[in-house]
Write a protein that holds these residues in place. Sequence first.
Motif, PDB file in Angstrom:
ATOM      1  N   GLN A   1      38.752  48.913  30.910  1.00  0.00           N
ATOM      2  CA  GLN A   1      38.967  48.718  32.334  1.00  0.00           C
ATOM      3  C   GLN A   1      39.833  49.804  32.933  1.00  0.00           C
ATOM      4  O   GLN A   1      39.661  50.208  34.048  1.00  0.00           O
ATOM      5  CB  GLN A   1      39.669  47.390  32.573  1.00  0.00           C
ATOM      6  CG  GLN A   1      38.676  46.273  32.722  1.00  0.00           C
ATOM      7  CD  GLN A   1      39.305  45.139  33.417  1.00  0.00           C
ATOM      8  OE1 GLN A   1      40.510  45.007  33.433  1.00  0.00           O
ATOM      9  NE2 GLN A   1      38.515  44.285  34.022  1.00  0.00           N
TER      10      GLN A   1
ATOM     11  N   PRO B   1      34.939  30.161  47.748  1.00  0.00           N
ATOM     12  CA  PRO B   1      33.908  30.011  46.729  1.00  0.00           C
ATOM     13  C   PRO B   1      33.986  28.654  46.037  1.00  0.00           C
ATOM     14  O   PRO B   1      35.053  28.051  45.941  1.00  0.00           O
ATOM     15  CB  PRO B   1      34.208  31.146  45.757  1.00  0.00           C
ATOM     16  CG  PRO B   1      35.635  31.500  45.988  1.00  0.00           C
ATOM     17  CD  PRO B   1      35.922  31.199  47.415  1.00  0.00           C
TER      18      PRO B   1
ATOM     19  N   THR C   1      32.897  28.227  42.902  1.00  0.00           N
ATOM     20  CA  THR C   1      33.069  28.412  41.466  1.00  0.00           C
ATOM     21  C   THR C   1      33.672  29.788  41.213  1.00  0.00           C
ATOM     22  O   THR C   1      33.566  30.681  42.048  1.00  0.00           O
ATOM     23  CB  THR C   1      31.720  28.313  40.739  1.00  0.00           C
ATOM     24  OG1 THR C   1      31.866  28.862  39.426  1.00  0.00           O
ATOM     25  CG2 THR C   1      30.655  29.112  41.458  1.00  0.00           C
ATOM     26  N   ASP C   2      34.322  29.899  40.085  1.00  0.00           N
ATOM     27  CA  ASP C   2      34.886  31.213  39.791  1.00  0.00           C
ATOM     28  C   ASP C   2      33.938  32.057  38.952  1.00  0.00           C
ATOM     29  O   ASP C   2      34.288  33.136  38.516  1.00  0.00           O
ATOM     30  CB  ASP C   2      36.237  31.082  39.110  1.00  0.00           C
ATOM     31  CG  ASP C   2      36.150  30.392  37.768  1.00  0.00           C
ATOM     32  OD1 ASP C   2      35.024  29.997  37.379  1.00  0.00           O
ATOM     33  OD2 ASP C   2      37.180  30.233  37.098  1.00  0.00           O
TER      34      ASP C   2
ATOM     35  N   LYS D   1      33.210  35.360  40.604  1.00  0.00           N
ATOM     36  CA  LYS D   1      34.400  36.213  40.641  1.00  0.00           C
ATOM     37  C   LYS D   1      34.654  36.832  39.272  1.00  0.00           C
ATOM     38  O   LYS D   1      34.910  38.029  39.140  1.00  0.00           O
ATOM     39  CB  LYS D   1      35.593  35.370  41.070  1.00  0.00           C
ATOM     40  CG  LYS D   1      36.818  36.191  41.367  1.00  0.00           C
ATOM     41  CD  LYS D   1      38.021  35.308  41.602  1.00  0.00           C
ATOM     42  CE  LYS D   1      38.328  35.126  43.063  1.00  0.00           C
ATOM     43  NZ  LYS D   1      39.596  34.425  43.292  1.00  0.00           N
ATOM     44  N   LYS D   2      34.520  36.016  38.258  1.00  0.00           N
ATOM     45  CA  LYS D   2      34.743  36.525  36.909  1.00  0.00           C
ATOM     46  C   LYS D   2      33.744  37.613  36.572  1.00  0.00           C
ATOM     47  O   LYS D   2      34.084  38.667  36.038  1.00  0.00           O
ATOM     48  CB  LYS D   2      34.626  35.394  35.885  1.00  0.00           C
ATOM     49  CG  LYS D   2      35.885  34.615  35.708  1.00  0.00           C
ATOM     50  CD  LYS D   2      35.678  33.545  34.659  1.00  0.00           C
ATOM     51  CE  LYS D   2      36.934  32.734  34.449  1.00  0.00           C
ATOM     52  NZ  LYS D   2      36.633  31.438  33.818  1.00  0.00           N
TER      53      LYS D   2
ATOM     54  N   LEU E   1      34.582  40.732  38.251  1.00  0.00           N
ATOM     55  CA  LEU E   1      35.675  41.475  37.629  1.00  0.00           C
ATOM     56  C   LEU E   1      35.194  42.164  36.357  1.00  0.00           C
ATOM     57  O   LEU E   1      35.601  43.293  36.057  1.00  0.00           O
ATOM     58  CB  LEU E   1      36.840  40.535  37.326  1.00  0.00           C
ATOM     59  CG  LEU E   1      37.532  39.973  38.558  1.00  0.00           C
ATOM     60  CD1 LEU E   1      38.753  39.168  38.169  1.00  0.00           C
ATOM     61  CD2 LEU E   1      37.923  41.078  39.508  1.00  0.00           C
ATOM     62  N   ASP E   2      34.333  41.479  35.634  1.00  0.00           N
ATOM     63  CA  ASP E   2      33.742  42.145  34.470  1.00  0.00           C
ATOM     64  C   ASP E   2      32.991  43.397  34.900  1.00  0.00           C
ATOM     65  O   ASP E   2      33.123  44.464  34.307  1.00  0.00           O
ATOM     66  CB  ASP E   2      32.787  41.195  33.744  1.00  0.00           C
ATOM     67  CG  ASP E   2      33.539  40.105  33.006  1.00  0.00           C
ATOM     68  OD1 ASP E   2      34.719  40.332  32.684  1.00  0.00           O
ATOM     69  OD2 ASP E   2      32.956  39.029  32.765  1.00  0.00           O
TER      70      ASP E   2
ATOM     71  N   TYR F   1      34.508  41.525  44.857  1.00  0.00           N
ATOM     72  CA  TYR F   1      35.456  42.010  43.857  1.00  0.00           C
ATOM     73  C   TYR F   1      34.895  43.131  43.003  1.00  0.00           C
ATOM     74  O   TYR F   1      35.601  43.720  42.208  1.00  0.00           O
ATOM     75  CB  TYR F   1      35.932  40.841  42.997  1.00  0.00           C
ATOM     76  CG  TYR F   1      36.597  39.799  43.841  1.00  0.00           C
ATOM     77  CD1 TYR F   1      37.796  40.087  44.466  1.00  0.00           C
ATOM     78  CD2 TYR F   1      36.012  38.564  44.064  1.00  0.00           C
ATOM     79  CE1 TYR F   1      38.411  39.151  45.283  1.00  0.00           C
ATOM     80  CE2 TYR F   1      36.619  37.622  44.878  1.00  0.00           C
ATOM     81  CZ  TYR F   1      37.816  37.918  45.490  1.00  0.00           C
ATOM     82  OH  TYR F   1      38.423  36.997  46.301  1.00  0.00           O
TER      83      TYR F   1
ATOM     84  N   PHE G   1      45.926  43.831  50.723  1.00  0.00           N
ATOM     85  CA  PHE G   1      44.783  44.703  50.951  1.00  0.00           C
ATOM     86  C   PHE G   1      43.587  43.886  51.414  1.00  0.00           C
ATOM     87  O   PHE G   1      43.401  42.754  50.996  1.00  0.00           O
ATOM     88  CB  PHE G   1      44.406  45.424  49.660  1.00  0.00           C
ATOM     89  CG  PHE G   1      45.509  46.249  49.096  1.00  0.00           C
ATOM     90  CD1 PHE G   1      45.648  47.576  49.437  1.00  0.00           C
ATOM     91  CD2 PHE G   1      46.422  45.696  48.218  1.00  0.00           C
ATOM     92  CE1 PHE G   1      46.667  48.342  48.918  1.00  0.00           C
ATOM     93  CE2 PHE G   1      47.448  46.448  47.689  1.00  0.00           C
ATOM     94  CZ  PHE G   1      47.570  47.776  48.043  1.00  0.00           C
TER      95      PHE G   1
ATOM     96  N   PHE H   1      38.761  45.524  43.799  1.00  0.00           N
ATOM     97  CA  PHE H   1      39.667  44.763  42.961  1.00  0.00           C
ATOM     98  C   PHE H   1      40.988  45.511  42.921  1.00  0.00           C
ATOM     99  O   PHE H   1      41.019  46.702  42.627  1.00  0.00           O
ATOM    100  CB  PHE H   1      39.067  44.606  41.560  1.00  0.00           C
ATOM    101  CG  PHE H   1      40.005  44.012  40.566  1.00  0.00           C
ATOM    102  CD1 PHE H   1      40.673  42.843  40.842  1.00  0.00           C
ATOM    103  CD2 PHE H   1      40.222  44.625  39.349  1.00  0.00           C
ATOM    104  CE1 PHE H   1      41.552  42.296  39.932  1.00  0.00           C
ATOM    105  CE2 PHE H   1      41.100  44.081  38.433  1.00  0.00           C
ATOM    106  CZ  PHE H   1      41.763  42.912  38.715  1.00  0.00           C
ATOM    107  N   VAL H   2      42.050  44.841  43.270  1.00  0.00           N
ATOM    108  CA  VAL H   2      43.362  45.491  43.268  1.00  0.00           C
ATOM    109  C   VAL H   2      43.859  45.543  41.842  1.00  0.00           C
ATOM    110  O   VAL H   2      44.208  44.521  41.275  1.00  0.00           O
ATOM    111  CB  VAL H   2      44.378  44.696  44.101  1.00  0.00           C
ATOM    112  CG1 VAL H   2      45.638  45.512  44.277  1.00  0.00           C
ATOM    113  CG2 VAL H   2      43.805  44.333  45.421  1.00  0.00           C
ATOM    114  N   ARG H   3      43.886  46.713  41.277  1.00  0.00           N
ATOM    115  CA  ARG H   3      44.230  46.749  39.863  1.00  0.00           C
ATOM    116  C   ARG H   3      45.725  46.853  39.645  1.00  0.00           C
ATOM    117  O   ARG H   3      46.271  46.320  38.710  1.00  0.00           O
ATOM    118  CB  ARG H   3      43.512  47.886  39.164  1.00  0.00           C
ATOM    119  CG  ARG H   3      43.359  47.569  37.702  1.00  0.00           C
ATOM    120  CD  ARG H   3      42.282  48.373  37.074  1.00  0.00           C
ATOM    121  NE  ARG H   3      42.573  49.783  37.259  1.00  0.00           N
ATOM    122  CZ  ARG H   3      41.655  50.726  37.169  1.00  0.00           C
ATOM    123  NH1 ARG H   3      40.412  50.388  36.915  1.00  0.00           N
ATOM    124  NH2 ARG H   3      41.960  51.974  37.344  1.00  0.00           N
ATOM    125  N   SER H   4      46.385  47.578  40.448  1.00  0.00           N
ATOM    126  CA  SER H   4      47.832  47.499  40.386  1.00  0.00           C
ATOM    127  C   SER H   4      48.348  47.637  41.812  1.00  0.00           C
ATOM    128  O   SER H   4      47.565  47.748  42.737  1.00  0.00           O
ATOM    129  CB  SER H   4      48.409  48.566  39.469  1.00  0.00           C
ATOM    130  OG  SER H   4      48.315  49.821  40.090  1.00  0.00           O
TER     131      SER H   4
END
Lengths: 139, 1254
Positions: free
Chosen positions: B46, B829, B831-832, B835-836, B839-840, B869, B923, B928-931
């Motif tokens: 990632q 949403p 269900t997640d 979203k999951k 992110l993958d 995302y 934001f 996807f906000v990674r840091s």
Amino acid sequence: MEAVVFVFSLLDCCALIFLSVYFIITLSDLECDYINARSCCSKLNKWVIPELVGHTLVTVLMLISLHWFIFLLNLPVAAWNIYRYIMVPSGNMGVFDPTEIHNRGQLKSHMKEAMIKLGFHLLCFFMYLYSMILALIND
Amino acid sequence: MSAPAGSPHPAASARIPPKLGGAAASGAAAPAGPGPGPHQQNGPAQNQMQVPSEYGLPPQNYIVPSGHYSQGPGKMTSLPLQSQSGDYYSGLYTVPTQNVATPNTASQQAGAQQMYGRAPPAPHAVGSTPGSFQGASSSASHLHTSASQPYSSFVNHYNSPATYSASSSVASQGFPSTCGHYALSTVSNAAYPSISYPSLPAGDPYGQQMFTSQNAPAVRPIRDNSFSGQNTAVSHPSPLPPPPSRQYHQQQSLSGYSTFSWSAPGLPSTQDNLIRNHTSLATASNPTNTVADSLSCSVMQNVQPPKSSPVVSTVVSGASSTRMPPAANRPVEPVASVTQPSELLQQKGMQYGEYVNNQASSAPTPLSSTSDDEEEEEEDEEAGVDSSSTTSSASPMPNSYDALEGGSYPDVLSSSASSPAPDPAPDPAPAPAPAAPQPSKMPKPFGYGYPTLQPGYQNATAPLNSGGPPSSPVYSGFQQYAQYPGMNQLSSSLGGLNLQSSSQPESLRPVNLTQERNILPMTPVWAPVPNLNLDLKKLNCSPDSFRCTLTNIPQTQALLNKAKLPLGLLLHPFRDLTQLPVITSNTIVRCRSCRTYINPFVSFIDQRRWKCNLCYRVNDVPEEFMYNPLTRSYGEPHKRPEVQNSTVEFIASSDYMLRPPQPAVYLFVLDVSHNAVEAGYLTILCQSLLENLDKLPGDSRTRIGFVTFDSTIHFYNLQEGLSQPQMLIVSDIDDVFLPTPDSLLVNLYESKELIKDLLNALPNMFTNTRETHSALGPALQAAFKLMSPTGGRVSLFQTQLPSLGAGLLQSREDPNQRSSTKVVQHLGPATDFYKKLALDCSGQQTAVDLFLLSSQYSDLASLACMSKYSAGCIYYYPSFHYTHNPSQAEKLQKDLKRYLTRKIGFEAVMRIRCTKGLSMHTFHGNFFVRSTDLLSLANINPDAGFAVQLSIEESLTDTSLVCFQTALLYTSSKGERRIRVHTLCLPVVSSLADVYAGVDVQAAICLLANMAVDRSISSSLSDARDALVNAVVDSLSAYGSTVSNVQHSGLIAPSSLKLFPLYVLALLKQKAFRTGTSTRLDDRVYAMCQIKCQPLVHLMKMIHPNLYRIDRLTDEGAIHVNDRVVPQPPLQKLSAEKLTREGAFLMDCGSVFYIWIGKSCDNNFIEDVLGYPDFASIPQKMTHLPELDTLSSERARSFITWLRDSRPLSPVLHVVKDESPAKTEFFQHLIEDRTEAAFSYYEFLLHVQQQICK
């Protein structure tokens, strides 16, 4: 009997303390960008339920053993844990959601929460320790 | 899981669709290979795309032994150089020789420090003859003039060539490098050693001085001017000071935004002077000089001041006196003159190239260049070529490029913080006094200096100088200066203030909203221009790509809280740009601590160091950066394109990749259930794909693949060599695997025929399907597996609720609640799962773009997570049907065309940095906000907008400017790693009035809309609505109670905020937030998605449509676009009161156009534009304007086309008759009117007023 209750509470409290420290470390790792949000949240979400169970257990135990003061002390924290868990929106991946943790200062509030819990558990730890010794002496 | 090798998975069966014909089932199955496992392993981690924290390869090109020059005199002959230089120009470069030469010299000069040390000798050469001097000046003037053209400000800097020249002559001294050269070559080595040493120490202090001593040095140039027409050795001492002045100038310019006022006023006079000087000088000087000058001109525009420190100057003066003999050079006068220009040049730009040439030309003198030099030169040349070519790619013509850059070095600005304090201290005696007179605000000693010089120069009398560098002359110069450009300069110096004061009245003019009937301006609302000085304004990032809600940043969070306005940025980072400087260099210059890219708002402390404008760290300028590929000159870091453009693109080196740049990979995941076939989108999609197959962005590695799904998942083997596409069906949707992982994503060019076959066959393959289920989740999982080795873009077409397998969804919408005024549920949403998965995907650099074409509820709220995302985009076509709803079909077609052919960036990350003290906390957009400040964008497309909320963590009192920088690192479709950097600079203000004066109301509204979307999802819609109303109430009441002292009964707003209530009301009536009007959940969610990811320009039209009257279009005020005359009708307010039955109106809602035809509309219009005889005969559904050969038709069409062209997605046109049922659609956009459920604008104002009074 009393001693057993407090020994158990003490152990449980130790575990909760470690958990709080773990939360703090992981969150600060995220803050410093050592790990990414995804792995941070999946790590932390795993421990949300154990923490909740552990703390609820002590609280209930105190109620059963009729230690009112300690029970009342624990109640708000336990209630908060449960509330927080229940209120997770259906689309989120848990209490810690990687897509939102950087938004609206969530990271900071999580951090603050973990700190407060750490303090609380430390306080409890010494209370249990004191009560345990007292109980042992009384026995 | 893995399929057994060599045989189909049990669940997989090869089906041969009728059309596809006879590929053998066995063949299809045979390749079945390893399961998905390996793929995932291959997948990059990632973290991959994070920008490597370290950059900094040493600049390879320019490393040169410092000792070089010292060797020079003995070894070399000038001749070889000449010949080389001659070659350069003539053969390789169209550019003047001097320029060409530059690279060489640059390389030679690499060691800055040493150069400094050498400096002192230079004076000799310079000092020599008046003639030479003139020559120099002429060159300078040349430069000036050329430079001046683009920017007035620039001119000021250089106002008088004479000064310039003087300074330049001085400069040679100041400029160690050149001087060193000189001394060695021409005059006396003996002198050199003694002098040089002193100079060395000077070099060190110099940096500091530069920094601190602005005032004093600045003055000097003036003095110089005054004194010396003809400078003999005596004059020289004076020249020395000038270099500091120049530095000073630069610094000032850098620091100075406060100071920047130098702008136009002085110009005319200065220009004249320039010209005069120039001509006279030119005549005086040798032809060679002139040539050299002219050549040099292009290069020279920005001159960095030589860095001599005051100390140096004193030393030099001594030296110069000793040097007097250099006059000896004169005999060679022509040569000398030639050389001088070079010196000048050097001084200015440190242009070594010229220098070399000069040397070459002045054959007689022993020059330092050696055979080694020659070799180096060649190398450099190559480097030069490279760079030039790259730059040329950005903008074909160097000249045009310059024009682009426009600002010359005055532009280089630093935050005032760094520069402001004048320090006399560093300077030796002369400096301090002058320092005082010039307040930091009085910007430009620079500008001043030059004008004063001229007179002096012309007079050619040295009297003033006689004193030497002492301070007194400085004073005189200064005074002169004051008298001279006097008024202009004053006004210009106060420019910043003036601007403020002038702009404030307008933007702060109190407006009584309740009495102002026509609040909406007749013309489109433009972004307010930040209140910066002219140079900064020119350099600042375009508001189209980068906007801040407050163009005056409040100093403290407390002040911001008082203003009750949202603070944030709106970004459109990947916008299609017509002009974009693209920079290739080995080292991308960045701040060492905060990693900020070098930008126009940094300050150059001296030529070797720059100060970061975000963290204030002082960084070294790498050697490579000293060379300017555009002008092929050396020593002008402030003229590099990075420092001249606030939007640039770098070609990144391998430091910026964690894996080789990925190819463009496109996967289409298509719903082929009964519902989808019924809707008939496949035909349109396949057709569109066939048409645009060759236009898909990519290179020879481009890969493409198709997956279709209903209750099973179908893969298509398109491996090259097959006679027909093979369809592979996987029915095990609980555990999806890839039947033939290698041949599903195929090279577009190798398998083009197969792909075309498939696209031709697809629309008819499923015509008789009975399958109504949709296994979207498993199909996406399969797509993820397919894409994870490379990353890329997944285009998902879905037409119904997913009903099978993972990620299945239930209908959550209760149609009876559509117009509920109370609670709107299910905005988030269900269900997640999505979203999951997103992110993958994001982790594997895969983005999912969702096309939802559905006629019923499809739970967009859940599905959209997939795109949100993973940084995809979302398109929604409600009630899509290819025959029943032709307008949607047409829209899909046009959108697809844009979608397939638009630019795309892969594996992107975007980092947003801001000045220390500010921090970003939330934001908005698809990513996807990674840091904390890093957005991970698997794909970036030109239509994506972002928003960021800011807070002020530390007081900004010690700075007057703040900067924001976004850096978007992406892989282009050609496999290049690129970084697009935007930098925005804004002033900091301390008063509430200024904050209000700088409100960008459109940006504020867009940010509020984003925040409201978040609020309505996390809390509730009514909360969000309340928050919107409160935003108006709070800000207006804060304004009323603090800033405005006008006591009115009405509702007072500053002019900058006068549209705020209107826009908020528009938001409240927008689909996303409205209540009481029947709104389908998906429509609402889609509107929210759009708010989140649309760039500001498009979002504003969604929020507040534009209404035009089009039955009386005239050419008045029309603009010309591509040979078409586009009428510009005035904007009408969105109220039915503006609609007359006699008119026809066009409403531009962003994605939809409505043309409303009044009942008694002029028949001529109906006939001429719509092509029908009268109102009654206009059909109910009309989506096109016929191409009629009448003037009014032409006007209307060109206007509509013009509107259409301004946006990426083609809007649908609806012609709405006054009495048709569709008119409600139109009327609901008239947001100033009252509806059953919502306030009219006036009522809203009263409501706000009430709230304020509470």
